[in-house]
Design a protein around this motif. Structure first.
Motif, PDB file in Angstrom:
ATOM      1  N   GLU A 173       0.824  -1.214   0.000  1.00 47.26           N
ATOM      2  CA  GLU A 173       0.000   0.000   0.000  1.00 47.26           C
ATOM      3  C   GLU A 173       0.858   1.264   0.000  1.00 47.26           C
ATOM      4  OE1 GLU A 173      -3.048   2.397   2.969  1.00 47.26           O
ATOM      5  OE2 GLU A 173      -2.622   0.280   3.342  1.00 47.26           O
ATOM      6  N   THR A 174       1.884   1.289   0.834  1.00 47.73           N
ATOM      7  CA  THR A 174       2.775   2.449   0.870  1.00 47.73           C
ATOM      8  C   THR A 174       3.484   2.637  -0.467  1.00 47.73           C
ATOM      9  OG1 THR A 174       3.130   2.139   3.248  1.00 47.73           O
ATOM     10  CG2 THR A 174       4.710   3.524   2.081  1.00 47.73           C
ATOM     11  N   SER A 175       3.882   1.532  -1.094  1.00 49.45           N
ATOM     12  CA  SER A 175       4.533   1.612  -2.397  1.00 49.45           C
ATOM     13  C   SER A 175       3.613   2.240  -3.439  1.00 49.45           C
ATOM     14  CB  SER A 175       4.956   0.211  -2.865  1.00 49.45           C
ATOM     15  OG  SER A 175       5.919  -0.338  -2.004  1.00 49.45           O
ATOM     16  N   SER A 176       2.329   1.905  -3.380  1.00 50.60           N
ATOM     17  CA  SER A 176       1.376   2.482  -4.326  1.00 50.60           C
ATOM     18  C   SER A 176       1.325   3.999  -4.185  1.00 50.60           C
ATOM     19  CB  SER A 176      -0.016   1.879  -4.096  1.00 50.60           C
ATOM     20  OG  SER A 176       0.003   0.491  -4.313  1.00 50.60           O
ATOM     21  N   GLU A 177       1.366   4.469  -2.947  1.00 53.86           N
ATOM     22  CA  GLU A 177       1.372   5.911  -2.713  1.00 53.86           C
ATOM     23  C   GLU A 177       2.659   6.539  -3.252  1.00 53.86           C
ATOM     24  OE1 GLU A 177       0.734   6.513   1.444  1.00 53.86           O
ATOM     25  OE2 GLU A 177      -1.066   5.247   1.500  1.00 53.86           O
ATOM     26  N   ILE A 178       3.783   5.845  -3.062  1.00 59.57           N
ATOM     27  CA  ILE A 178       5.069   6.354  -3.568  1.00 59.57           C
ATOM     28  C   ILE A 178       5.039   6.413  -5.094  1.00 59.57           C
ATOM     29  CG2 ILE A 178       7.543   5.873  -3.743  1.00 59.57           C
ATOM     30  CD1 ILE A 178       7.322   4.527  -0.971  1.00 59.57           C
ATOM     31  N   ARG A 238       8.711  -1.141   7.770  1.00 58.76           N
ATOM     32  CA  ARG A 238       9.508  -0.031   7.227  1.00 58.76           C
ATOM     33  C   ARG A 238      10.110   0.774   8.383  1.00 58.76           C
ATOM     34  NH1 ARG A 238       8.586   1.656   1.694  1.00 58.76           N
ATOM     35  NH2 ARG A 238       7.045   0.343   0.653  1.00 58.76           N
ATOM     36  N   GLN A 239      10.684   0.074   9.350  1.00 61.22           N
ATOM     37  CA  GLN A 239      11.225   0.773  10.510  1.00 61.22           C
ATOM     38  C   GLN A 239      12.472   1.593  10.181  1.00 61.22           C
ATOM     39  OE1 GLN A 239       9.859  -2.403  10.160  1.00 61.22           O
ATOM     40  NE2 GLN A 239      10.919  -3.466  11.808  1.00 61.22           N
ATOM     41  N   ARG A 240      13.239   1.130   9.187  1.00 60.39           N
ATOM     42  CA  ARG A 240      14.497   1.805   8.861  1.00 60.39           C
ATOM     43  C   ARG A 240      14.243   2.989   7.925  1.00 60.39           C
ATOM     44  NH1 ARG A 240      18.858  -1.867   9.747  1.00 60.39           N
ATOM     45  NH2 ARG A 240      18.083  -3.853  10.547  1.00 60.39           N
ATOM     46  N   ALA A 241      14.887   4.098   8.189  1.00 61.71           N
ATOM     47  CA  ALA A 241      14.694   5.299   7.381  1.00 61.71           C
ATOM     48  C   ALA A 241      15.087   5.078   5.926  1.00 61.71           C
ATOM     49  CB  ALA A 241      15.503   6.461   7.970  1.00 61.71           C
ATOM     50  N   GLU A 242      16.071   4.178   5.693  1.00 62.70           N
ATOM     51  CA  GLU A 242      16.552   3.948   4.328  1.00 62.70           C
ATOM     52  C   GLU A 242      15.498   3.338   3.415  1.00 62.70           C
ATOM     53  OE1 GLU A 242      19.997   2.739   7.117  1.00 62.70           O
ATOM     54  OE2 GLU A 242      17.809   2.892   7.146  1.00 62.70           O
ATOM     55  N   VAL A 243      14.497   2.649   3.990  1.00 60.17           N
ATOM     56  CA  VAL A 243      13.521   1.953   3.151  1.00 60.17           C
ATOM     57  C   VAL A 243      12.203   2.717   3.026  1.00 60.17           C
ATOM     58  CG1 VAL A 243      14.525  -0.264   3.802  1.00 60.17           C
ATOM     59  CG2 VAL A 243      12.523   0.579   5.033  1.00 60.17           C
ATOM     60  N   GLU A 244      12.087   3.855   3.685  1.00 63.25           N
ATOM     61  CA  GLU A 244      10.812   4.578   3.679  1.00 63.25           C
ATOM     62  C   GLU A 244      10.375   4.974   2.276  1.00 63.25           C
ATOM     63  OE1 GLU A 244      11.180   7.870   6.298  1.00 63.25           O
ATOM     64  OE2 GLU A 244      11.050   6.652   8.124  1.00 63.25           O
ATOM     65  N   GLY A 245      11.327   5.287   1.393  1.00 64.68           N
ATOM     66  CA  GLY A 245      10.958   5.716   0.052  1.00 64.68           C
ATOM     67  C   GLY A 245      11.064   4.643  -1.003  1.00 64.68           C
ATOM     68  N   LEU A 246      11.273   3.381  -0.578  1.00 63.21           N
ATOM     69  CA  LEU A 246      11.445   2.297  -1.537  1.00 63.21           C
ATOM     70  C   LEU A 246      10.108   1.722  -1.980  1.00 63.21           C
ATOM     71  CD1 LEU A 246      14.435   0.130  -0.225  1.00 63.21           C
ATOM     72  CD2 LEU A 246      14.423   1.819  -2.052  1.00 63.21           C
ATOM     73  N   ILE A 247      10.068   1.312  -3.248  1.00 62.69           N
ATOM     74  CA  ILE A 247       8.930   0.576  -3.768  1.00 62.69           C
ATOM     75  C   ILE A 247       9.258  -0.899  -3.651  1.00 62.69           C
ATOM     76  CG2 ILE A 247       7.584   0.040  -5.845  1.00 62.69           C
ATOM     77  CD1 ILE A 247       8.182   2.944  -6.747  1.00 62.69           C
ATOM     78  N   GLY A 248       8.410  -1.650  -2.958  1.00 61.02           N
ATOM     79  CA  GLY A 248       8.647  -3.069  -2.749  1.00 61.02           C
ATOM     80  C   GLY A 248       7.636  -3.619  -1.771  1.00 61.02           C
ATOM     81  N   MET A 289      19.497   2.932  -1.031  1.00 60.84           N
ATOM     82  CA  MET A 289      19.570   1.478  -1.162  1.00 60.84           C
ATOM     83  C   MET A 289      18.425   0.997  -2.046  1.00 60.84           C
ATOM     84  SD  MET A 289      18.200   0.222   2.604  1.00 60.84           S
ATOM     85  CE  MET A 289      18.337  -1.509   2.187  1.00 60.84           C
ATOM     86  N   GLN A 290      18.550  -0.202  -2.582  1.00 58.94           N
ATOM     87  CA  GLN A 290      17.521  -0.798  -3.427  1.00 58.94           C
ATOM     88  C   GLN A 290      16.783  -1.884  -2.638  1.00 58.94           C
ATOM     89  OE1 GLN A 290      16.717   0.106  -6.536  1.00 58.94           O
ATOM     90  NE2 GLN A 290      18.347   1.625  -6.814  1.00 58.94           N
ATOM     91  N   TYR A 291      15.642  -2.295  -3.192  1.00 61.17           N
ATOM     92  CA  TYR A 291      14.878  -3.341  -2.505  1.00 61.17           C
ATOM     93  C   TYR A 291      15.686  -4.631  -2.407  1.00 61.17           C
ATOM     94  CZ  TYR A 291      11.123  -6.423  -1.096  1.00 61.17           C
ATOM     95  OH  TYR A 291      10.358  -7.321  -0.396  1.00 61.17           O
ATOM     96  N   ALA A 292      16.513  -4.880  -3.423  1.00 63.53           N
ATOM     97  CA  ALA A 292      17.348  -6.080  -3.390  1.00 63.53           C
ATOM     98  C   ALA A 292      18.261  -6.085  -2.161  1.00 63.53           C
ATOM     99  CB  ALA A 292      18.182  -6.170  -4.664  1.00 63.53           C
ATOM    100  N   ASP A 293      18.715  -4.892  -1.735  1.00 61.82           N
ATOM    101  CA  ASP A 293      19.564  -4.803  -0.535  1.00 61.82           C
ATOM    102  C   ASP A 293      18.771  -5.237   0.702  1.00 61.82           C
ATOM    103  OD1 ASP A 293      21.681  -3.720  -2.053  1.00 61.82           O
ATOM    104  OD2 ASP A 293      20.760  -1.735  -1.940  1.00 61.82           O
TER     105      ASP A 293
END
Length: 417
Positions: A51-56, A189-199, A81-85
């Motif tokens: 759901e968050t990814s859809s908003e992004i 999505r606790q880590r700040a690095e993943v907040e803007g990732l689509i996945g 970072m990427q989703y693969a990470d």
């Protein structure tokens, strides 16, 4: 006609399957309704988005479109970072001691849990799930929703916990069961690095609560709070890994561990004017249901929208509408008095109580006072001879049969005299 055709195409696209081995995992179609009116269909498999990814995606698409129309380069920052990470980190974490500690917790938490929540259905459960479904929604007014928010604040709970407690009270009343397991999606999505990732960062977690002991709603709310906080601390073990390790008895007719899903969904703020165009998001009805029943509550400024996605192999629309009404009746009751016993929470709305207690009991009827009862039965036997007059167990008598037997009994009495 164009809009109806667009809705039909959107529903068909939503039902198209994906090839996870070959891809793609995202499909885009642009439908032209008129020179200045279009529908963009984005179909993304859940394994690659949440759901968050859809908003992004919507937010970044709008930003890119606006930059393109102005001849500018992409305004989006480079990703750290990427989703693969993230996937690599998760795979590395899910082994050894970390994995065993998570499994130990869930084994203990789910030991002896009922395999199936036996909601009363309109039809027997089929041998295998078809996932055919439909949706019904109802709006709860702001007065009740504000009261529930106030109750949550006073009790130190989230709105999710309060609504979940009410939903579990509903399920317990409908099933007669006191050990209730409901699934709920938790975002990782606790880590700040993943907040803007689509996945896909969502994990569906089983929430088990004991409703025994003659609880009040206030007491139930405390138990649900404990359950939710505990699950939150152990939410990162993927559901499929949990099923793989716990090995519950599998059955094609129902989902393992739980068959009911509950979620509180954030309402997406509307996007109105961007680069000279007017945008709005359009819901698509796919006529599918992933579980027996999914309850989604969407808080809004003027109240809540409650949506029930249900399996049409099991439930009729009338049953689901009554269930939503019952849920709202419980919410209204606990908003007024959280000390109400669960067994005393009303399942009928005010309108339904009026119908059952007053309208259906309005049986007063005028009849000729100068005639005896046997004469009225004889008249009815002439007017409607095949109408049912007496019903006991599996035995039925029409008015004609009742009259004939009465006359036969009277004749036998005269003979014996």
């Amino acid at each position: 006609e164009r809009e109806a055709k667009a809705e039909k195409l959107a529903a068909e696209e939503a039902r198209r399957s994906f090839n996870l081995g070959a891809g793609p995992l995202m499909r885009a179609n642009l439908l032209r309704l008129a020179p200045q009116q279009h529908v963009l269909l984005l179909n993304i498999h859940h394994i690659a988005s949440d759901e968050t990814s859809s908003e992004i995606i919507v937010r970044e698409l709008v930003a890119l479109y606006e930059a393109f129309t102005q001849g500018k380069s992409s305004p989006l920052p480079e990703l750290k970072m990427q989703y693969a990470d993230y996937a690599a980190w998760q795979r590395g974490w899910l082994q050894g001691e970390s994995l065993e500690l998570e499994l130990k917790h869930w084994r203990s938490r789910l030991q002896g849990a009922p395999a199936v929540l036996e909601l009363p259905t309109d039809r027997p459960r089929p041998a295998a799930q078809s996932f055919r479904g439909a949706n019904e929604s109802l709006i709860l007014d702001a007065t009740v929703s504000d009261a529930l928010k106030g109750l949550s604040q006073r009790e130190g709970t989230t709105l999710f916990m309060t609504l979940l407690a009410a939903f579990k009270a509903l399920l317990s009343r409908y099933t007669g069961q006191e050990d209730i397991v409901v699934g709920s999606p938790f975002t990782n999505r606790q880590r700040a690095e993943v907040e803007g990732l689509i996945g896909f960062f969502v994990n569906t977690v089983p929430l088990r609560t004991d409703l025994s002991g003659g609880l009040t709603f206030h007491q139930l709310l405390k138990r649900v709070k404990e359950t939710a906080l505990e699950a939150y601390d152990h939410r990162e073990l993927p559901f499929e890994k949990l099923v793989e390790e716990l090995r519950p008895e599998r059955n094609l007719s129902y989902n393992p561990l739980f068959q009911i899903l509950f979620a509180v969904q954030n309402s997406v703020p509307p996007i109105e004017q961007v680069a000279g165009i007017t945008l709005h998001l359009q819901d698509v009805d796919t006529d599918t249901a992933k579980f027996d029943l999914t309850c989604t509550v969407i808080p809004k400024e003027d109240g809540f929208t409650t949506n029930f996605e249900y399996n049409t192999d099991l439930f009729d629309v009338g049953t689901i509408r009554r269930m939503i009404d019952s849920f709202h009746s419980i919410l209204e009751a606990v908003a007024r008095n959280p000390e109400t016993l669960l067994a005393e929470l009303p399942l009928l709305s005010g309108a339904e109580r009026q119908k059952v207690l007053v309208e259906w009991n309005a049986t007063h009827s005028e009849y000729p006072r100068e005639k005896c009862i046997h004469q009225l039965v004889e008249a009815q036997a002439v007017a409607e001879p095949d109408a049912i007059a007496v019903l006991q167990d599996h035995t039925k008598l029409t008015y004609q049969e009742l009259n004939q037997r009465s006359n036969q009994l009277r004749s036998e009495e005269h003979t014996s005299e």
